[in-house]
Write a protein that holds these residues in place. Structure first.
Motif, mmCIF file in Angstrom:
data_model
loop_
_atom_site.group_PDB
_atom_site.id
_atom_site.type_symbol
_atom_site.label_atom_id
_atom_site.label_comp_id
_atom_site.label_asym_id
_atom_site.label_seq_id
_atom_site.Cartn_x
_atom_site.Cartn_y
_atom_site.Cartn_z
ATOM 1 N N ILE A 1 -4.994 -1.139 -1.573
ATOM 2 C CA ILE A 1 -4.015 -1.526 -2.779
ATOM 3 C C ILE A 1 -4.793 -1.499 -4.056
ATOM 4 O O ILE A 1 -4.204 -0.991 -5.055
ATOM 5 N N GLU A 2 -5.830 -2.136 -4.034
ATOM 6 C CA GLU A 2 -6.683 -2.319 -5.425
ATOM 7 C C GLU A 2 -7.003 -1.063 -5.767
ATOM 8 O O GLU A 2 -6.913 -0.586 -6.798
ATOM 9 N N GLU A 3 -7.777 -0.010 -4.656
ATOM 10 C CA GLU A 3 -8.134 1.411 -5.253
ATOM 11 C C GLU A 3 -7.167 2.072 -5.643
ATOM 12 O O GLU A 3 -7.232 2.777 -6.843
ATOM 13 N N TYR A 4 -5.842 1.947 -5.031
ATOM 14 C CA TYR A 4 -4.528 2.967 -5.830
ATOM 15 C C TYR A 4 -4.065 2.339 -6.995
ATOM 16 O O TYR A 4 -3.866 3.032 -7.812
ATOM 17 N N ALA A 5 -4.288 1.185 -7.225
ATOM 18 C CA ALA A 5 -3.655 0.413 -8.629
ATOM 19 C C ALA A 5 -4.509 1.049 -9.594
ATOM 20 O O ALA A 5 -4.034 1.338 -10.524
ATOM 21 N N ARG A 6 -5.821 0.784 -9.351
ATOM 22 C CA ARG A 6 -6.671 1.292 -10.446
ATOM 23 C C ARG A 6 -6.483 2.669 -10.740
ATOM 24 O O ARG A 6 -6.448 3.078 -11.772
ATOM 25 N N VAL B 1 -11.167 8.302 0.374
ATOM 26 C CA VAL B 1 -11.273 6.955 0.741
ATOM 27 C C VAL B 1 -10.744 6.451 1.775
ATOM 28 O O VAL B 1 -10.942 5.918 2.524
ATOM 29 N N GLU B 2 -9.338 7.059 2.039
ATOM 30 C CA GLU B 2 -8.630 6.802 3.334
ATOM 31 C C GLU B 2 -9.388 7.073 4.553
ATOM 32 O O GLU B 2 -9.300 6.148 5.359
ATOM 33 N N ARG B 3 -10.084 8.220 4.333
ATOM 34 C CA ARG B 3 -10.715 8.674 5.689
ATOM 35 C C ARG B 3 -11.807 7.762 6.048
ATOM 36 O O ARG B 3 -12.049 7.263 7.069
ATOM 37 N N ARG B 4 -12.422 7.472 4.765
ATOM 38 C CA ARG B 4 -13.626 6.431 5.013
ATOM 39 C C ARG B 4 -13.262 5.182 5.781
ATOM 40 O O ARG B 4 -13.872 4.755 6.757
ATOM 41 N N LEU C 1 0.804 -1.214 -0.007
ATOM 42 C CA LEU C 1 -0.127 -0.090 0.198
ATOM 43 C C LEU C 1 0.947 1.105 0.053
ATOM 44 O O LEU C 1 0.787 2.175 -0.756
ATOM 45 N N ALA C 2 1.894 1.233 1.008
ATOM 46 C CA ALA C 2 2.856 2.528 0.864
ATOM 47 C C ALA C 2 3.421 2.788 -0.514
ATOM 48 O O ALA C 2 3.638 3.802 -1.313
ATOM 49 N N ALA C 3 3.594 1.346 -1.482
ATOM 50 C CA ALA C 3 4.439 1.820 -2.691
ATOM 51 C C ALA C 3 3.172 2.406 -3.588
ATOM 52 O O ALA C 3 3.379 3.044 -4.518
ATOM 53 N N GLN C 4 1.985 2.069 -3.494
ATOM 54 C CA GLN C 4 1.086 2.526 -4.404
ATOM 55 C C GLN C 4 0.669 3.903 -3.996
ATOM 56 O O GLN C 4 0.551 4.777 -4.861
ATOM 57 N N ARG C 5 0.707 4.323 -2.517
ATOM 58 C CA ARG C 5 0.702 5.876 -2.185
ATOM 59 C C ARG C 5 1.928 6.731 -2.811
ATOM 60 O O ARG C 5 1.551 7.820 -3.447
#
Length: 183
Positions: A160-165, A76-79, A36-40
């Motif tokens: 991870i999926e959200e960021y990748a997309r 999204v992070e907040r949610r 997740l950090a890599a996607q961010r």
């Protein structure tokens, strides 16, 4: 004769090379948090060096922009981390029931809007990282009105999926702005 490079190698630099920090044999939490950090970091890389251009739209009639993605991902992070997992009363920052696309529609080139988006995104990422690190395990869960009980493990995979997309969108948006390409 010029030497051709692969598209994925052209963005390059230290920021590209330092994104993936999770070792392939890391434990589950470290691996998920690292991915997740890599996607961010990829989102930040795709937006690096831009100011007002972050608000440039993809193509009519879409309101998709890099700035819109930053604002959307802050919400999204907040949610997932504040509202669902931490059970905080934390309404979305950029969208609302009356303005469900406010994260994208409100992404304008005003420097104050750009600064606020990055500040919000960074604050939400920091909260999520602290929450993940301090959780006793990946089974810590929260209640979501749509999905029911959701564990931290699921939220990390979903993020991870959200960021990748959206990083795929960011690839195309960045290339349209200034031709920068790569991973």
């Amino acid at each position: 004769m010029s030497v051709r490079s692969r598209r994925g190698q052209l963005f390059g630099g230290e920021a590209t090379e330092s994104r993936i920090t999770a070792h392939v044999n890391a434990g589950e939490r470290d691996m998920l948090a690292g991915m997740l950090a890599a996607q961010r970091a990829t989102l930040e890389l795709k937006c690096s060096g831009l100011g007002a251009e972050l608000a440039e739209r993809s193509v009519e009639p879409s309101t998709l922009s890099l700035l819109g993605l930053v604002r959307h991902l802050a919400d999204v992070e907040r949610r997932w981390f504040r509202r669902v997992l931490a059970a905080q009363d934390a309404p979305a920052l950029f969208s609302s029931p009356d303005d469900p696309d406010g994260d994208f529609d409100g992404a304008v080139s005003d420097p104050a809007v750009v600064e606020r988006a990055w500040e919000a995104w960074r604050a939400e990422v920091a909260f999520a990282e602290r929450f993940t690190e301090s959780a006793p395990d990946l089974e810590v869960s929260g209640k979501d009105g749509w999905l029911g009980e959701v564990p931290l493990r699921w939220v990390l995979v979903h993020m991870i999926e959200e960021y990748a997309r959206h990083n795929g969108h960011a690839d195309l948006l960045r290339e349209r702005i200034d031709g920068a390409i790569g991973v």
